[in-house]
Each structure stands twice: as structure tokens, then as C-alpha cells.
Write a protein that holds these residues in place. Structure first.
Motif, PDB file in Angstrom:
ATOM      1  N   THR A  40      78.026  60.890 -63.143  1.00 16.06           N
ATOM      2  CA  THR A  40      79.194  60.612 -63.977  1.00 16.06           C
ATOM      3  C   THR A  40      80.510  60.970 -63.311  1.00 16.06           C
ATOM      4  OG1 THR A  40      77.806  61.066 -65.914  1.00 16.06           O
ATOM      5  CG2 THR A  40      80.178  60.908 -66.274  1.00 16.06           C
ATOM      6  N   LEU A  41      80.617  62.172 -62.765  1.00 17.85           N
ATOM      7  CA  LEU A  41      81.895  62.579 -62.185  1.00 17.85           C
ATOM      8  C   LEU A  41      82.294  61.714 -60.987  1.00 17.85           C
ATOM      9  CD1 LEU A  41      84.273  64.492 -62.460  1.00 17.85           C
ATOM     10  CD2 LEU A  41      83.058  66.116 -60.986  1.00 17.85           C
ATOM     11  N   PRO A  42      81.406  61.469 -60.021  1.00 16.84           N
ATOM     12  CA  PRO A  42      81.798  60.567 -58.934  1.00 16.84           C
ATOM     13  C   PRO A  42      82.185  59.175 -59.424  1.00 16.84           C
ATOM     14  CG  PRO A  42      79.838  61.793 -58.314  1.00 16.84           C
ATOM     15  CD  PRO A  42      80.087  62.080 -59.771  1.00 16.84           C
ATOM     16  N   GLU A  43      81.515  58.694 -60.465  1.00 16.16           N
ATOM     17  CA  GLU A  43      81.844  57.374 -60.984  1.00 16.16           C
ATOM     18  C   GLU A  43      83.226  57.349 -61.623  1.00 16.16           C
ATOM     19  OE1 GLU A  43      77.202  55.984 -61.679  1.00 16.16           O
ATOM     20  OE2 GLU A  43      78.369  56.716 -63.390  1.00 16.16           O
ATOM     21  N   ILE A  44      83.636  58.457 -62.237  1.00 16.50           N
ATOM     22  CA  ILE A  44      85.000  58.547 -62.771  1.00 16.50           C
ATOM     23  C   ILE A  44      86.014  58.620 -61.636  1.00 16.50           C
ATOM     24  CG2 ILE A  44      86.608  59.987 -64.087  1.00 16.50           C
ATOM     25  CD1 ILE A  44      84.214  60.873 -65.812  1.00 16.50           C
ATOM     26  N   LEU A  45      85.744  59.478 -60.666  1.00 19.46           N
ATOM     27  CA  LEU A  45      86.745  59.766 -59.637  1.00 19.46           C
ATOM     28  C   LEU A  45      86.970  58.619 -58.662  1.00 19.46           C
ATOM     29  CD1 LEU A  45      85.874  63.484 -58.771  1.00 19.46           C
ATOM     30  CD2 LEU A  45      87.612  62.619 -60.354  1.00 19.46           C
ATOM     31  N   ARG A  46      85.981  57.753 -58.474  1.00 25.05           N
ATOM     32  CA  ARG A  46      86.164  56.702 -57.479  1.00 25.05           C
ATOM     33  C   ARG A  46      86.812  55.434 -58.037  1.00 25.05           C
ATOM     34  NH1 ARG A  46      79.800  55.743 -56.518  1.00 25.05           N
ATOM     35  NH2 ARG A  46      79.315  54.404 -58.300  1.00 25.05           N
ATOM     36  N   GLN A  47      87.203  55.446 -59.303  1.00 21.61           N
ATOM     37  CA  GLN A  47      87.794  54.243 -59.876  1.00 21.61           C
ATOM     38  C   GLN A  47      89.019  53.737 -59.117  1.00 21.61           C
ATOM     39  OE1 GLN A  47      87.344  54.110 -64.500  1.00 21.61           O
ATOM     40  NE2 GLN A  47      87.165  56.264 -63.921  1.00 21.61           N
ATOM     41  N   PRO A  48      89.948  54.590 -58.702  1.00 27.33           N
ATOM     42  CA  PRO A  48      91.098  54.062 -57.963  1.00 27.33           C
ATOM     43  C   PRO A  48      90.725  53.347 -56.671  1.00 27.33           C
ATOM     44  CG  PRO A  48      91.538  56.284 -58.737  1.00 27.33           C
ATOM     45  CD  PRO A  48      90.080  56.041 -58.979  1.00 27.33           C
ATOM     46  N   LEU A  49      89.592  53.710 -56.087  1.00 28.81           N
ATOM     47  CA  LEU A  49      89.134  53.042 -54.877  1.00 28.81           C
ATOM     48  C   LEU A  49      88.557  51.665 -55.168  1.00 28.81           C
ATOM     49  CD1 LEU A  49      87.302  56.037 -53.140  1.00 28.81           C
ATOM     50  CD2 LEU A  49      89.634  55.228 -52.743  1.00 28.81           C
ATOM     51  N   LEU A  50      88.058  51.463 -56.375  1.00 26.83           N
ATOM     52  CA  LEU A  50      87.383  50.216 -56.720  1.00 26.83           C
ATOM     53  C   LEU A  50      88.310  49.184 -57.343  1.00 26.83           C
ATOM     54  CD1 LEU A  50      83.988  51.553 -58.136  1.00 26.83           C
ATOM     55  CD2 LEU A  50      84.471  50.605 -55.878  1.00 26.83           C
ATOM     56  N   TRP A  51      89.410  49.610 -57.931  1.00 31.65           N
ATOM     57  CA  TRP A  51      90.308  48.647 -58.569  1.00 31.65           C
ATOM     58  C   TRP A  51      90.772  47.544 -57.613  1.00 31.65           C
ATOM     59  CZ3 TRP A  51      93.382  53.229 -61.046  1.00 31.65           C
ATOM     60  CH2 TRP A  51      92.654  53.728 -62.131  1.00 31.65           C
ATOM     61  N   PRO A  52      91.157  47.852 -56.360  1.00 35.61           N
ATOM     62  CA  PRO A  52      91.551  46.758 -55.455  1.00 35.61           C
ATOM     63  C   PRO A  52      90.403  45.791 -55.161  1.00 35.61           C
ATOM     64  CG  PRO A  52      92.423  48.852 -54.663  1.00 35.61           C
ATOM     65  CD  PRO A  52      91.454  49.177 -55.757  1.00 35.61           C
ATOM     66  N   THR A  53      89.162  46.291 -55.108  1.00 41.44           N
ATOM     67  CA  THR A  53      88.039  45.377 -54.853  1.00 41.44           C
ATOM     68  C   THR A  53      87.832  44.443 -56.036  1.00 41.44           C
ATOM     69  OG1 THR A  53      86.203  46.718 -55.777  1.00 41.44           O
ATOM     70  CG2 THR A  53      86.957  47.256 -53.557  1.00 41.44           C
ATOM     71  N   THR A  54      88.040  44.952 -57.245  1.00 45.80           N
ATOM     72  CA  THR A  54      87.917  44.103 -58.436  1.00 45.80           C
ATOM     73  C   THR A  54      88.955  43.003 -58.423  1.00 45.80           C
ATOM     74  OG1 THR A  54      86.881  45.758 -59.859  1.00 45.80           O
ATOM     75  CG2 THR A  54      88.226  44.087 -60.949  1.00 45.80           C
ATOM     76  N   LEU A  55      90.180  43.346 -58.111  1.00 44.26           N
ATOM     77  CA  LEU A  55      91.245  42.347 -58.051  1.00 44.26           C
ATOM     78  C   LEU A  55      90.902  41.263 -57.034  1.00 44.26           C
ATOM     79  CD1 LEU A  55      94.097  41.384 -58.812  1.00 44.26           C
ATOM     80  CD2 LEU A  55      94.960  42.839 -56.962  1.00 44.26           C
TER      81      LEU A  55
END
Length: 372
Positions: free
Chosen positions: A20-35
């Protein structure tokens, strides 16, 4: 991009959380990939032309329904309905609809597949596509007209949806506002990574201070944020903290009776100056009545003495309809630390199986739809 915080993971009576914690913390890294994925898929599927004049229905179940609500609030010709509601009253929701977008983490919820099939039976002319975190879910094979698959890392392994929620919302927003979202992602991904250590620290403190009940306050168009913020606390604490989600103006009309002296009241302040005046008035009223432990998601430089604690806002200047995926990090971390505090494992805060990662026990009744 700044490094994400290194956080000590505590063991619980139900095991040590690893997801859970790593999945919360890595969100800023994944937002550009989603875009990037959404813009490429949108061009390939020719979505700008196919959606520009279409009435759009966005749907999902549970957390994905709240994601759908956040997306529809940012799209002038869109509405949202949970799959769990659509199945019970299908005809009511398809008038003037030209496209349906299904949002899903696993894509294995029975309602998600059933909605695609029912719409195909009723209105085969409607364009149907899905945004999913799991390419191999049942939804992907349900006869859709198109599929947008996000980075596999958005397919959270924890029972609770965190990274999947923010990325599903962001994907929908990229379709709704393709001219605004790229700049927002560039700025707020970097800012979120920089602010995460401070956000994490405040959420730890607030979790230690929280007592018996919690209120989440937001104004339209941030109601999807409010409902998801409340759900994260309910899920991760197995209902150990009763939660109410309300609007600022709605709180006075009865729900304020839920607020006691020590009730944690989390307030997401609007970026709109008129909305904010109403919000500040309500916060002052709570102060005057001496009820509520007030925690604001706001710019610390502008919140003054409104709050007992301030969680730094990641996107305080952005239009409210774009803020949900960025501002959900605080409630997610709060839920995580509340879960640890009461001895649960946030990866599986329902060890008795009351809830599951993929909903179970749903029977689909094809005769549920009736003519009107």
C-alpha cells in the motif's frame, strides 16, 4: 523529479504491509506515463473527433465510480453513473448518450462486464471503450470498441485502490481536457514528489490525533474526491472510524450533528474565490461552536489560523475540476496510518474477508432492466 520519501514500514498484528505505501508514494512517477498512454491511444482511436459532440457516460464500480464522478465533473457534456446503479435502471441513463467510458482497476467486477453487455443489447450504436489498469481483466474481453491500458504499476496489489484511483481519474481528465491536463501533470507531478515527505509527516501526526469519527468536506466539482477520501478511511480501518462525506454548505443541514469536539474534519479548500468564501464561513462556524479537529488541505501560506493542522495542497491554484488526482494523496496516507494505528495491515485491512480486492457474490439478473 525529487526522490520519494523513505518511510519506515511498521509491522502489525496481521503482518507487515508491503504494497500500500509504495503504491501511494509512487503516484507522481506514474502520472506522466498515464498522460502519455492516453494521448497516444486517443489519437489512435480518433477519440477527439468521435467524442466532441457526443453525450458521454462515465461509469465504474466502488472507487472507480468515484473516479467516474471526478471525470464527469470536468467534462461539459458528460455524466457519471456507477455500474452498480446502472444495472438496476438501465433505460433511464442512456438518453442522448453517444459514448460510454468504463473505468476499472482489475476489470473483473461482474457489474462492469454486465454493463457493457447490456448497453450492447439495448443501444449497439453507442461507442464503448474502457480505461483499465489490468489488461487481462474480463472487461478487456467484453466486446468493447476500444481499450486504453495504463501502466501495469497502476494495478494496485493492495486491497484498497490508491494509485489506480488517481491514474484512472487523470486518464479521464486527459480525454476531457486535453489542452489543460499536460501542463498540470508536468507541474503537479514534480510538486507532489517534493511535498510528499511533508504530507506524509502531517498525515502521521493527524492519524495519531484522530479520535472516534471523521468528516470529509469538499465543494462541487470535488465531490468524487470527498467520497473517495472517506472510503479510504473506511476500507483501511475496517470501519473502525465512522466517516461522513459532505459539502460545506450541506453540513449545516443536519449532518453537523455528527461533528463533536474531537471529530477530525478534513477540509479541501477550493481554488475558486466564491466557493472558498462559503467554505471559510463554515470553518469559522465550527470554530465558534468549538467542534471539530480541523485539518485543511490548503496552501499553508494562505490558510492562516483556519486549521489545527495543514496538509500542503499539491494543486491549490488549479481549477477544482482538475485537482482530484493530485489532492487525494493526503487522505490515502491518513487512511494508511490509521490502519496501522489500530493494528490492521493496510494491504488487507479486512482479514475476515468482509470485503475483497475484487468484489464477490454478485449475481447478474438480465431481467433487472425494465421499460419506462
Amino acid at each position: 523529479m525529487a526522490e520519494l520519501p523513505s518511510v519506515h514500514v511498521e509491522s502489525t498484528t496481521h503482518g507487515t504491509p508491503i504494497y500500500t505505501l509504495p503504491e501511494i508514494l509512487r503516484q507522481p512517477l506514474l502520472w506522466p506515463t498515464t498522460l502519455e498512454r492516453v494521448l497516444l491511444a486517443s489519437e489512435k482511436m480518433q477519440l477527439p473527433a468521435r467524442l466532441c459532440n457526443a453525450g458521454i457516460l462515465v461509469t465504474g464500480a466502488g472507487t472507480s465510480a468515484y473516479a467516474a464522478s471526478a471525470v464527469a465533473a470536468a467534462w461539459h457534456n458528460a455524466s457519471a453513473i456507477p455500474t452498480t446503479d446502472f444495472l438496476l435502471d438501465s433505460n433511464r441513463h442512456l438518453a442522448d448518450v453517444g459514448a460510454v467510458i468504463s473505468l476499472a482497476r482489475s476489470g473483473n467486477s461482474p457489474e462492469s462486464v454486465a454493463v457493457v453487455e447490456r448497453i450492447r443489447e439495448m443501444r449497439p450504436d453507442i461507442l464503448q471503450f474502457a480505461i483499465v489498469c489490468n489488461e487481462d481483466g474480463a472487461l478487456s474481453y467484453s466486446g468493447l470498441d476500444g481499450l486504453i491500458v495504463l501502466d501495469p504499476r497502476t494495478n494496485d496489489q493492495s486491497l484498497v485502490m490508491t494509485s489506480s484511483f488517481s491514474n484512472l481519474v487523470l486518464a479521464g481528465l486527459a480525454l476531457a481536457q486535453p489542452d489543460s491536463v499536460p501542463a498540470a501533470v508536468e507541474v503537479f507531478s514534480k510538486r507532489a514528489a517534493e511535498l510528499l515527505p511533508e504530507i506524509d509527516g502531517v498525515c502521521r501526526l493527524v492519524a495519531d490525533r484522530a479520535r472516534d469519527r471523521i468528516v470529509m468536506l469538499s465543494s462541487p466539482p470535488l465531490l468524487g474526491w470527498g467520497r473517495e477520501a472517506g472510503l479510504k478511511t473506511l476500507e483501511m480501518t475496517a470501519g473502525g472510524f465512522p466517516v461522513a462525506t459532505e459539502t460545506y454548505l450541506g453540513l449545516r443541514h443536519g449532518p453537523m450533528s455528527f461533528v463533536k469536539r474531537d471529530t477530525l474534519v478534513m477540509c479541501l479548500l477550493s481554488s475558486d474565490p466564491v466557493r472558498r468564501r462559503y467554505e471559510v464561513d463554515l470553518i469559522h462556524e465550527l470554530r465558534t461552536k468549538k467542534i471539530g479537529y480541523l485539518v485543511g488541505i490548503a496552501d499553508p501560506r494562505e490558510s492562516g489560523d483556519l486549521f489545527d493542522e495543514v496538509i500542503p495542497s499539491i494543486a491549490p491554484e488549479a481549477n477544482d475540476d482538475l485537482r482530484t488526482p493530485f489532492e487525494i494523496l493526503g487522505p490515502q496516507l491518513l487512511g494508511y496510518y490509521l490502519s496501522l494505528r489500530i493494528g490492521l495491515n493496510p494491504d488487507n485491512p479486512s482479514p475476515d474477508g468482509v470485503i475483497n480486492r475484487v468484489v464477490q457474490g454478485v449475481k447478474i439478473y438480465h431481467e433487472a432492466s425494465s421499460s419506462r
